[in-house]
Scaffold this active site. Structure first.
Site, PDB file in Angstrom:
ATOM      1  N   SER A 211       0.846  -1.196   0.000  1.00 50.00           N
ATOM      2  CA  SER A 211       0.000   0.000   0.000  1.00 50.00           C
ATOM      3  C   SER A 211       0.877   1.241   0.000  1.00 50.00           C
ATOM      4  O   SER A 211       2.065   1.160  -0.328  1.00 50.00           O
ATOM      5  CB  SER A 211      -0.943  -0.028   1.202  1.00 50.00           C
ATOM      6  OG  SER A 211      -1.934   0.958   1.088  1.00 50.00           O
ATOM      7  N   ASN A 212       0.353   2.378   0.362  1.00 48.75           N
ATOM      8  CA  ASN A 212       1.121   3.623   0.446  1.00 48.75           C
ATOM      9  C   ASN A 212       0.519   4.482   1.549  1.00 48.75           C
ATOM     10  O   ASN A 212      -0.573   4.192   2.030  1.00 48.75           O
ATOM     11  CB  ASN A 212       1.125   4.338  -0.916  1.00 48.75           C
ATOM     12  CG  ASN A 212      -0.291   4.647  -1.368  1.00 48.75           C
ATOM     13  OD1 ASN A 212      -0.975   5.453  -0.765  1.00 48.75           O
ATOM     14  ND2 ASN A 212      -0.758   3.964  -2.404  1.00 48.75           N
TER      15      ASN A 212
END
Ligand code: CTP
Length: 407
Positions: A211-212
């Site tokens: 993810s980020n």
């Protein structure tokens, strides 16, 4: 905000322990740029003080005592004409009853009957009192006259012996959001817009993902700003810790593929799309059905590209206005221009995640807005809400065929 001057909000406190929060509400409204004045009933002053209200408002408080001093002025008429919006917070059951009966026997009901232009009630009372048929009938009557309500909400009640229930006054921040809604120009009314927000999660087993750090704040600010300006808003949101905005249809997704599905299935019905989501570019080729154990030693995960949602919208574009974001750490302008062209966008907002004040998760942002003509404008470092409003103004120009400087 309306017109040249800051909008004016008259805040009236009536009897109830939630009147302790009225000074905070006044303060939040001033921070949001509104001009405020405070008014308090005699019973409100049993729970808060005239001093606290006056300091928070920055001016004298209108009270029953100050109403008919012999100075020749009619305070109720003056206040009704001054206010752009009257907020009653907290609103007691008794104040709702008096207003619904059309009385004008105290300062609050006199101001309302003297033509206060818009009224927003923030009720606070015991759940039994809120559910009492007469109270509900009063609320329905006031709504029928075009008056509006925020809350009450479910939560802990003032008296600890009461536990929780439906009767708690909305928090000052929530009331400010409703004030903003009431005082915003409805220049997007009649349009449907879709906003994407937050990160996506690409799982390689049931408990681990790629993810980020996107917080979703920019996308949520966009959704709220469009709602306040009268648009019908669809928010497609990846996982965030943000509160679901009221008055917005929120579709929650996790993976890029789910976001792709949620957005493309609604594309035909929308007039504009702003893709603020930080869609993960890669997903694991396989997702294990069970958690993989560490003792297996070093692992290699094969990654496949996720669908480029915005590029697909660009290919299928008919009359929709399409806006993208580009988050770059190097060669920003060049890379953003390439994305603008490749994804067939009306404009793109270039972010600088490594600059202070524009980082992931913050409340402010600085974007460079880039148009197909090559023109650019900078937002300066402002709140995400202000960036959102700038974006919607540019979208609106394009929806109405009135683009200005950038052509
Ligand atoms: N975007 C999208 N679908 C993806 C990736 C990105 O719709 N799979 C959208 C983003 O929401 C953003 C814009 O495309 O509005 C640009 O995203 P960005 O990640 O900067 O661009 P990419 O095309 O992924 O290019 P790269 O990561 O190689 O820089």
């Amino acid at each position: 905000m309306s017109g040249e001057r800051p909008a004016r909000v008259l805040v009236a406190a009536t009897g109830g322990v939630a009147a302790m929060k009225t000074p905070f509400l006044l303060r939040r409204l001033r921070e949001a740029g509104y001009q405020v004045r405070a008014m308090a009933s005699a019973r409100a002053l049993a729970f808060t003080s005239e001093n606290a209200l006056a300091v928070a408002a920055g001016s004298a408080v209108a009270t029953e005592e100050s109403w008919f001093v012999a100075d020749g002025a009619a305070l109720h008429l003056e206040l009704a004409r001054w206010a752009d919006l009257l907020v009653v917070a907290p609103a007691s059951a008794a104040s709702l009853a008096r207003a619904a009966a059309g009385l004008a026997e105290d300062l609050l009901t006199a101001v309302i009957s003297a033509g206060a232009p818009r009224v927003l009630w923030a009720p606070a009372m015991n759940p039994e009192m809120w559910n009492y048929p007469a109270t509900q009938a009063n609320v329905a009557r006031l709504r029928g006259w075009g008056q509006d309500f925020v809350g009450p909400e479910f939560g802990a009640l003032a008296s600890v012996t009461e536990g929780s229930g439906l009767g708690r006054m909305s928090e000052p921040e929530t009331i400010v959001e409703h004030v903003r809604y009431h005082l915003s120009q409805k220049d997007l009314r009649g349009y449907t817009v879709l906003v994407s927000a937050g990160p996506t999660r690409e799982y390689f087993d049931p408990v681990r993902f790629i993810s980020n750090p996107s917080s979703g704040k920019m996308g949520y600010a966009l959704a709220e700003a469009a709602r306040d300006r009268g648009a019908k808003v669809i928010l497609v949101s990846g996982p965030t810790s943000l509160r679901q905005p009221w008055g917005v249809e929120t579709v929650r997704v996790e993976r890029a593929e789910e976001m792709h599905q949620a957005i493309t299935s609604r594309y035909q019905e929308v007039d504009a799309v702003v893709m603020a989501a930080a869609v993960a570019d890669w997903r694991p080729a396989e997702t294990a059905s069970e958690k993989s154990a560490k003792k297996k030693g070093p692992q290699t995960v094969e990654l496949l590209p996720t669908p480029d949602i915005l590029a697909e919208l660009g290919r299928r574009k008919k009359s929709q206005v399409l806006v993208g974001f580009a988050m770059e750490t190097v060669d920003g302008l060049e890379r953003a221009r390439e994305k603008l062209r490749r994804k067939n966008l009306d404009f793109i907002c270039l972010n600088f995640p490594t600059r202070t004040g524009s980082a992931f998760g913050g409340d402010s942002n600085e974007v460079e807005i880039i148009f197909p003509s090559g023109a650019t404008i900078s937002s300066g470092r402002v709140s995400k809400r202000a960036v959102a409003d700038k974006i919607w103004s540019l979208v609106r120009e394009r929806l109405t065929g009135r683009e200005k400087e950038e052509r």
